[in-house]
Design a protein around this motif. Structure first.
Motif, PDB file in Angstrom:
ATOM      1  N   GLU A  26      29.341  34.931  19.825  1.00 17.84           N
ATOM      2  CA  GLU A  26      28.918  36.310  19.569  1.00 17.84           C
ATOM      3  C   GLU A  26      28.241  37.008  20.745  1.00 17.84           C
ATOM      4  OE1 GLU A  26      29.922  38.095  16.838  1.00 17.84           O
ATOM      5  OE2 GLU A  26      31.091  36.265  16.592  1.00 17.84           O
ATOM      6  N   GLU A  27      27.658  36.269  21.661  1.00 23.23           N
ATOM      7  CA  GLU A  27      26.969  36.896  22.795  1.00 23.23           C
ATOM      8  C   GLU A  27      27.779  36.848  24.084  1.00 23.23           C
ATOM      9  OE1 GLU A  27      24.188  38.757  22.529  1.00 23.23           O
ATOM     10  OE2 GLU A  27      24.462  38.386  20.395  1.00 23.23           O
ATOM     11  N   HIS A  28      29.076  36.482  23.993  1.00 23.20           N
ATOM     12  CA  HIS A  28      29.920  36.429  25.190  1.00 23.20           C
ATOM     13  C   HIS A  28      31.074  37.416  25.076  1.00 23.20           C
ATOM     14  CE1 HIS A  28      28.357  32.128  25.992  1.00 23.20           C
ATOM     15  NE2 HIS A  28      27.614  33.030  26.593  1.00 23.20           N
ATOM     16  N   TYR A  29      31.421  37.986  26.216  1.00 19.68           N
ATOM     17  CA  TYR A  29      32.448  39.020  26.283  1.00 19.68           C
ATOM     18  C   TYR A  29      33.369  38.736  27.460  1.00 19.68           C
ATOM     19  CZ  TYR A  29      29.042  41.201  23.289  1.00 19.68           C
ATOM     20  OH  TYR A  29      28.178  41.433  22.268  1.00 19.68           O
ATOM     21  N   LEU A  30      34.585  39.246  27.373  1.00 17.26           N
ATOM     22  CA  LEU A  30      35.544  39.120  28.470  1.00 17.26           C
ATOM     23  C   LEU A  30      35.760  40.486  29.097  1.00 17.26           C
ATOM     24  CD1 LEU A  30      38.121  36.848  26.632  1.00 17.26           C
ATOM     25  CD2 LEU A  30      36.504  36.149  28.403  1.00 17.26           C
ATOM     26  N   ILE A  31      35.854  40.507  30.418  1.00 21.47           N
ATOM     27  CA  ILE A  31      36.089  41.754  31.155  1.00 21.47           C
ATOM     28  C   ILE A  31      36.996  41.429  32.339  1.00 21.47           C
ATOM     29  CG2 ILE A  31      34.003  41.467  32.568  1.00 21.47           C
ATOM     30  CD1 ILE A  31      33.752  44.594  32.496  1.00 21.47           C
ATOM     31  N   ASN A  32      37.689  42.440  32.812  1.00 22.58           N
ATOM     32  CA  ASN A  32      38.560  42.259  33.965  1.00 22.58           C
ATOM     33  C   ASN A  32      37.765  42.166  35.261  1.00 22.58           C
ATOM     34  OD1 ASN A  32      38.153  45.111  33.142  1.00 22.58           O
ATOM     35  ND2 ASN A  32      39.160  45.591  35.068  1.00 22.58           N
ATOM     36  N   PRO A  33      38.283  41.399  36.224  1.00 24.38           N
ATOM     37  CA  PRO A  33      37.650  41.379  37.546  1.00 24.38           C
ATOM     38  C   PRO A  33      37.836  42.740  38.220  1.00 24.38           C
ATOM     39  CG  PRO A  33      39.314  39.646  37.363  1.00 24.38           C
ATOM     40  CD  PRO A  33      39.413  40.505  36.143  1.00 24.38           C
ATOM     41  N   TYR A  34      36.826  43.164  38.942  1.00 24.34           N
ATOM     42  CA  TYR A  34      36.883  44.445  39.643  1.00 24.34           C
ATOM     43  C   TYR A  34      37.699  44.260  40.912  1.00 24.34           C
ATOM     44  CZ  TYR A  34      35.219  48.960  41.287  1.00 24.34           C
ATOM     45  OH  TYR A  34      35.149  50.259  41.709  1.00 24.34           O
ATOM     46  N   GLY A  35      38.862  44.858  40.955  1.00 25.40           N
ATOM     47  CA  GLY A  35      39.732  44.723  42.119  1.00 25.40           C
ATOM     48  C   GLY A  35      41.167  44.431  41.731  1.00 25.40           C
ATOM     49  N   LEU A  36      41.400  43.975  40.501  1.00 21.66           N
ATOM     50  CA  LEU A  36      42.769  43.766  40.021  1.00 21.66           C
ATOM     51  C   LEU A  36      43.221  44.996  39.253  1.00 21.66           C
ATOM     52  CD1 LEU A  36      43.031  40.139  38.536  1.00 21.66           C
ATOM     53  CD2 LEU A  36      43.884  40.988  40.720  1.00 21.66           C
ATOM     54  N   GLN A  37      44.444  45.406  39.504  1.00 21.84           N
ATOM     55  CA  GLN A  37      45.005  46.466  38.685  1.00 21.84           C
ATOM     56  C   GLN A  37      45.398  45.877  37.336  1.00 21.84           C
ATOM     57  OE1 GLN A  37      47.905  48.992  40.561  1.00 21.84           O
ATOM     58  NE2 GLN A  37      46.915  48.780  42.545  1.00 21.84           N
ATOM     59  N   TYR A  38      45.511  46.716  36.328  1.00 24.26           N
ATOM     60  CA  TYR A  38      45.834  46.238  34.980  1.00 24.26           C
ATOM     61  C   TYR A  38      47.149  45.468  34.947  1.00 24.26           C
ATOM     62  CZ  TYR A  38      42.155  48.615  32.319  1.00 24.26           C
ATOM     63  OH  TYR A  38      40.970  49.000  31.760  1.00 24.26           O
ATOM     64  N   CYS A  39      48.119  45.890  35.736  1.00 21.28           N
ATOM     65  CA  CYS A  39      49.421  45.218  35.736  1.00 21.28           C
ATOM     66  C   CYS A  39      49.339  43.812  36.331  1.00 21.28           C
ATOM     67  CB  CYS A  39      50.460  46.051  36.483  1.00 21.28           C
ATOM     68  SG  CYS A  39      50.061  46.328  38.228  1.00 21.28           S
TER      69      CYS A  39
ATOM     70  N   MET B  30      32.808  41.385  38.901  1.00 14.71           N
ATOM     71  CA  MET B  30      33.069  42.204  37.719  1.00 14.71           C
ATOM     72  C   MET B  30      32.496  43.592  37.941  1.00 14.71           C
ATOM     73  SD  MET B  30      30.306  41.159  34.858  1.00 14.71           S
ATOM     74  CE  MET B  30      29.573  42.693  34.434  1.00 14.71           C
ATOM     75  N   ASN B  31      32.954  44.531  37.150  1.00 12.63           N
ATOM     76  CA  ASN B  31      32.475  45.907  37.219  1.00 12.63           C
ATOM     77  C   ASN B  31      31.187  45.987  36.393  1.00 12.63           C
ATOM     78  OD1 ASN B  31      31.991  48.641  36.827  1.00 12.63           O
ATOM     79  ND2 ASN B  31      34.153  49.159  36.636  1.00 12.63           N
ATOM     80  N   LYS B  32      30.041  45.811  37.051  1.00  9.81           N
ATOM     81  CA  LYS B  32      28.759  45.767  36.340  1.00  9.81           C
ATOM     82  C   LYS B  32      28.455  47.079  35.625  1.00  9.81           C
ATOM     83  CE  LYS B  32      26.743  42.164  39.141  1.00  9.81           C
ATOM     84  NZ  LYS B  32      25.609  41.709  39.925  1.00  9.81           N
ATOM     85  N   ALA B  33      28.724  48.194  36.288  1.00  8.27           N
ATOM     86  CA  ALA B  33      28.468  49.489  35.658  1.00  8.27           C
ATOM     87  C   ALA B  33      29.358  49.670  34.428  1.00  8.27           C
ATOM     88  CB  ALA B  33      28.713  50.619  36.654  1.00  8.27           C
ATOM     89  N   GLY B  34      30.613  49.272  34.555  1.00  8.25           N
ATOM     90  CA  GLY B  34      31.541  49.368  33.422  1.00  8.25           C
ATOM     91  C   GLY B  34      31.101  48.507  32.260  1.00  8.25           C
ATOM     92  N   PHE B  35      30.604  47.310  32.560  1.00  8.33           N
ATOM     93  CA  PHE B  35      30.162  46.455  31.468  1.00  8.33           C
ATOM     94  C   PHE B  35      28.916  47.012  30.792  1.00  8.33           C
ATOM     95  CE2 PHE B  35      27.986  43.043  29.306  1.00  8.33           C
ATOM     96  CZ  PHE B  35      28.989  42.681  28.424  1.00  8.33           C
TER      97      PHE B  35
ATOM     98  N   TYR C 263      29.002  62.473  29.657  1.00 10.03           N
ATOM     99  CA  TYR C 263      29.071  61.488  30.740  1.00 10.03           C
ATOM    100  C   TYR C 263      27.900  61.735  31.670  1.00 10.03           C
ATOM    101  CZ  TYR C 263      30.784  58.914  34.780  1.00 10.03           C
ATOM    102  OH  TYR C 263      30.910  58.050  35.837  1.00 10.03           O
ATOM    103  N   GLN C 264      27.145  60.678  31.961  1.00  7.13           N
ATOM    104  CA  GLN C 264      25.917  60.851  32.728  1.00  7.13           C
ATOM    105  C   GLN C 264      25.916  60.112  34.052  1.00  7.13           C
ATOM    106  OE1 GLN C 264      22.433  61.318  30.624  1.00  7.13           O
ATOM    107  NE2 GLN C 264      23.450  61.825  28.734  1.00  7.13           N
ATOM    108  N   GLY C 265      27.049  59.579  34.457  1.00  5.80           N
ATOM    109  CA  GLY C 265      27.107  58.900  35.741  1.00  5.80           C
ATOM    110  C   GLY C 265      27.614  57.481  35.629  1.00  5.80           C
ATOM    111  N   LEU C 266      27.808  56.854  36.787  1.00  7.97           N
ATOM    112  CA  LEU C 266      28.429  55.535  36.840  1.00  7.97           C
ATOM    113  C   LEU C 266      27.636  54.427  36.171  1.00  7.97           C
ATOM    114  CD1 LEU C 266      29.944  55.408  40.437  1.00  7.97           C
ATOM    115  CD2 LEU C 266      31.138  55.632  38.263  1.00  7.97           C
ATOM    116  N   VAL C 267      26.350  54.372  36.423  1.00  6.62           N
ATOM    117  CA  VAL C 267      25.547  53.273  35.883  1.00  6.62           C
ATOM    118  C   VAL C 267      24.598  53.842  34.826  1.00  6.62           C
ATOM    119  CG1 VAL C 267      23.948  51.402  36.411  1.00  6.62           C
ATOM    120  CG2 VAL C 267      25.665  52.080  38.093  1.00  6.62           C
ATOM    121  N   PRO C 268      24.929  53.624  33.550  1.00  6.65           N
ATOM    122  CA  PRO C 268      24.084  54.209  32.513  1.00  6.65           C
ATOM    123  C   PRO C 268      22.716  53.530  32.443  1.00  6.65           C
ATOM    124  CG  PRO C 268      25.814  52.853  31.532  1.00  6.65           C
ATOM    125  CD  PRO C 268      26.061  52.894  33.010  1.00  6.65           C
ATOM    126  N   SER C 269      21.676  54.360  32.356  1.00  2.00           N
ATOM    127  CA  SER C 269      20.319  53.835  32.179  1.00  2.00           C
ATOM    128  C   SER C 269      20.174  53.374  30.727  1.00  2.00           C
ATOM    129  CB  SER C 269      19.305  54.933  32.480  1.00  2.00           C
ATOM    130  OG  SER C 269      19.400  55.956  31.490  1.00  2.00           O
TER     131      SER C 269
END
Length: 158
Positions: A34-47, A73-78, A128-134
């Motif tokens: 429940e406390e783990h998530y999967l995310i794409n590496p920052y730098g790979l395109q979806y394809c 990983m995309n920290k701001a995105g996560f 939308y308030q910017g890249l890294v949400p507070s």
């Protein structure tokens, strides 16, 4: 199963051109963890996404398993997606389709002009308030997301 489904979701998102180079992200809660998530590496395109390239993180964005790449990983995105996961959402898609970006820039939002627009109703909106949400911005995202909504549009973003 969620890993291969999620990586397939990335490739389908690329196929339908809902991605934006490397700047979109999909996160999914790992079943049974429940406390783990999967995310794409920052730098790979979806394809380019594969099940083994997904990065496993905890709710704070700390890497638990780096997957098969050396990419970060995309920290701001996560951070953005984690706010929505904290409302109970299992999967969060953050895309930048051309249509979604255009609608996000319209003051009127998504209009009921076609059956596709009706299918995704109700839609939530957040500024939308910017890249890294507070922390404050993360709380605002959670507040803006209706419990009945499966779609949130970030105004002037997508």
């Amino acid at each position: 199963a969620v890993v291969s489904t999620q990586s397939t979701g990335y490739r389908l998102t690329a196929h339908f051109e809902w991605d934006h180079l490397i700047y979109s992200h999909i996160t999914a809660r790992v079943p049974g963890e429940e406390e783990h998530y999967l995310i794409n590496p920052y730098g790979l395109q979806y394809c380019e996404m594969t099940a083994s390239s997904l990065i496993k993180v905890d709710i704070d964005g700390n890497i638990v398993d780096a997957g098969s790449t050396v990419l970060p990983m995309n920290k701001a995105g996560f951070k953005l997606n984690a706010a929505l996961h904290s409302t109970g959402r299992m999967v969060v898609y953050h895309t930048h389709s051309h249509a979604g970006t255009a609608v996000s820039a319209m003051k009127c939002g998504l209009l009921n002009l076609c059956q596709e627009a009706l299918i995704v109703r109700p839609v939530s909106y957040s500024k939308y308030q910017g890249l890294v949400p507070s922390v404050k911005e993360q709380e605002q995202l959670k507040e803006d997301l209706s419990p009945n909504s499966n779609v949130m549009i970030l105004e002037n973003h997508g």
